[in-house]
Design a protein around this motif. Structure first.
Motif, short mmCIF file in Angstrom:
data_model
loop_
_atom_site.label_atom_id
_atom_site.label_comp_id
_atom_site.label_asym_id
_atom_site.label_seq_id
_atom_site.Cartn_x
_atom_site.Cartn_y
_atom_site.Cartn_z
N ASP A 9 0.88 -1.17 0.00
CA ASP A 9 0.00 0.00 0.00
C ASP A 9 0.93 1.23 0.00
OD1 ASP A 9 -2.42 1.62 0.74
OD2 ASP A 9 -1.25 1.88 2.57
N LEU A 10 0.42 2.38 -0.33
CA LEU A 10 1.31 3.55 -0.46
C LEU A 10 1.20 4.51 0.74
CD1 LEU A 10 3.42 4.93 -2.19
CD2 LEU A 10 1.60 5.83 -3.64
N ASP A 11 0.06 5.20 0.85
CA ASP A 11 -0.08 6.21 1.91
C ASP A 11 -0.10 5.53 3.29
OD1 ASP A 11 -0.32 8.40 0.18
OD2 ASP A 11 -2.48 8.16 0.01
N VAL A 46 -8.40 9.07 5.51
CA VAL A 46 -7.53 8.47 4.50
C VAL A 46 -7.80 6.98 4.39
CG1 VAL A 46 -5.11 8.10 3.86
CG2 VAL A 46 -5.77 10.21 4.96
N GLY A 47 -7.57 6.41 3.23
CA GLY A 47 -7.66 4.96 3.07
C GLY A 47 -8.46 4.55 1.85
N GLN A 48 -9.37 5.44 1.41
CA GLN A 48 -10.18 5.09 0.24
C GLN A 48 -9.99 6.12 -0.88
OE1 GLN A 48 -13.11 2.70 0.14
NE2 GLN A 48 -13.26 2.12 2.27
N GLY A 49 -8.90 6.87 -0.80
CA GLY A 49 -8.58 7.80 -1.87
C GLY A 49 -9.05 9.23 -1.59
N THR A 113 -2.65 0.92 -4.42
CA THR A 113 -3.05 2.06 -3.59
C THR A 113 -4.39 2.63 -4.04
OG1 THR A 113 -2.45 4.35 -3.03
CG2 THR A 113 -1.59 3.53 -5.09
N ASN A 114 -5.09 3.24 -3.11
CA ASN A 114 -6.31 3.96 -3.46
C ASN A 114 -6.03 5.42 -3.80
OD1 ASN A 114 -8.20 1.97 -3.56
ND2 ASN A 114 -8.91 2.21 -1.45
N LYS A 115 -4.76 5.77 -3.89
CA LYS A 115 -4.39 7.07 -4.44
C LYS A 115 -4.56 6.98 -5.96
CE LYS A 115 -0.38 9.80 -3.01
NZ LYS A 115 -0.98 10.24 -1.76
N LYS A 146 -9.56 -1.17 -3.86
CA LYS A 146 -9.64 -1.73 -2.51
C LYS A 146 -10.82 -1.12 -1.77
CE LYS A 146 -5.53 -0.09 -1.38
NZ LYS A 146 -4.33 0.24 -0.60
N ASP A 171 -1.54 -0.49 5.90
CA ASP A 171 -1.68 0.21 7.18
C ASP A 171 -3.12 0.34 7.65
OD1 ASP A 171 -2.39 2.10 5.16
OD2 ASP A 171 -2.03 3.74 6.58
#
Ligand code: PGA
Ligand code: MG
Length: 227
Positions: A9-11, A46-49, A113-115, A146, A171
């Motif tokens: 995952d990214l963020d 944060v977590g879903q973009g 990632t959701n980014k 995701k 995370d």
């Protein structure tokens, strides 16, 4: 047989992006007269973009948000965030070494990632990391994201890996649920942006520093799936 793969995952997992996400979110909220968000509250958004992050800020302040206004704010967010990249964002300590060790041991690396994909690719390029990854898949790469397990499975496929020889590292509840739904072991970092302690979501393992992300840990988790 394809190489084993670790999908990050990214963020909040690979890169500490919170200061820049916060700046850009608050820039958007300022455009609409909403109150600024503080760093602790940001973790819940944060977590879903980026789109969901803006929606959650509006919900929390009980302000209506039309679809048109949301599209407009997402545009402002992307412009502001993209223009200031990599800003204050940095890889978590030890992440680079852990990735080097995994690659040397024959692992493929990928990002799920959701980014938005474009922002993710540019961020990783800005940090000098993009060439490590066989695939970087964002919230808009596929028609699903995701916690839909297909986002993870298709990222693995795009990277040339095999879902039966894969480990996810994330995370948030989103990452843990995604990996579980895909039948893939998941390591949670406890230093990211989860609202509740990651243990709540019962990942396969929890690490507090990248020095704990040993090749043997990934080998063991994959071995347990195939035992
Ligand atoms: O930015 C977000 O909301 C989510 O991004 P992540 O999937 O990389 O954690
Ligand atoms: Mg995350």
């Amino acid at each position: 047989m394809s190489k084993p793969i670790v999908v990050f995952d990214l963020d909040g997992t690979l890169v500490d992006t919170a200061p820049d996400l916060l700046d850009s979110l608050n820039h958007c909220l300022g455009e609409t007269g909403l109150q600024k968000v503080d760093p602790v509250t940001l973790r819940r958004y944060v977590g879903q973009g980026g789109r969901v992050m803006i929606e959650r800020a509006f919900e929390a302040q009980q302000k209506l948000l039309s679809p048109e206004q949301l599209d407009w704010l997402v545009g402002i967010f992307i412009e502001h965030y993209g223009a200031n990249m990599p800003g204050h964002s940095a890889l978590y300590e030890g992440a680079e070494q852990a990735m080097e060790d995994l690659s040397s041991a024959g692992y493929l690396l990928a990002v799920c990632t959701n980014k938005f994909e474009g922002l993710s690719v540019n961020l990783l390029a800005g940090l000098g990391q993009s060439s490590r990854f066989s695939a970087i898949c964002g919230s808009d790469t596929f028609a699903f994201r995701k916690p839909d397990p297909r986002h993870l499975v298709e990222t693995i496929r795009k990277a040339g890996g095999d879902a039966e020889r894969a480990v996810m590292i994330g995370d948030s509840q989103t990452d843990i649920n995604t990996a579980k739904a895909a039948g893939i072991p998941v390591i949670a970092v406890d230093f990211g942006y989860s609202d509740l302690p990651v243990a709540t979501y019962e990942p396969s393992r929890i690490i507090s520093h990248y020095r704990e992300l040993k090749v043997k840990l990934a080998d063991d988790l994959i071995g347990a799936v195939n035992a």
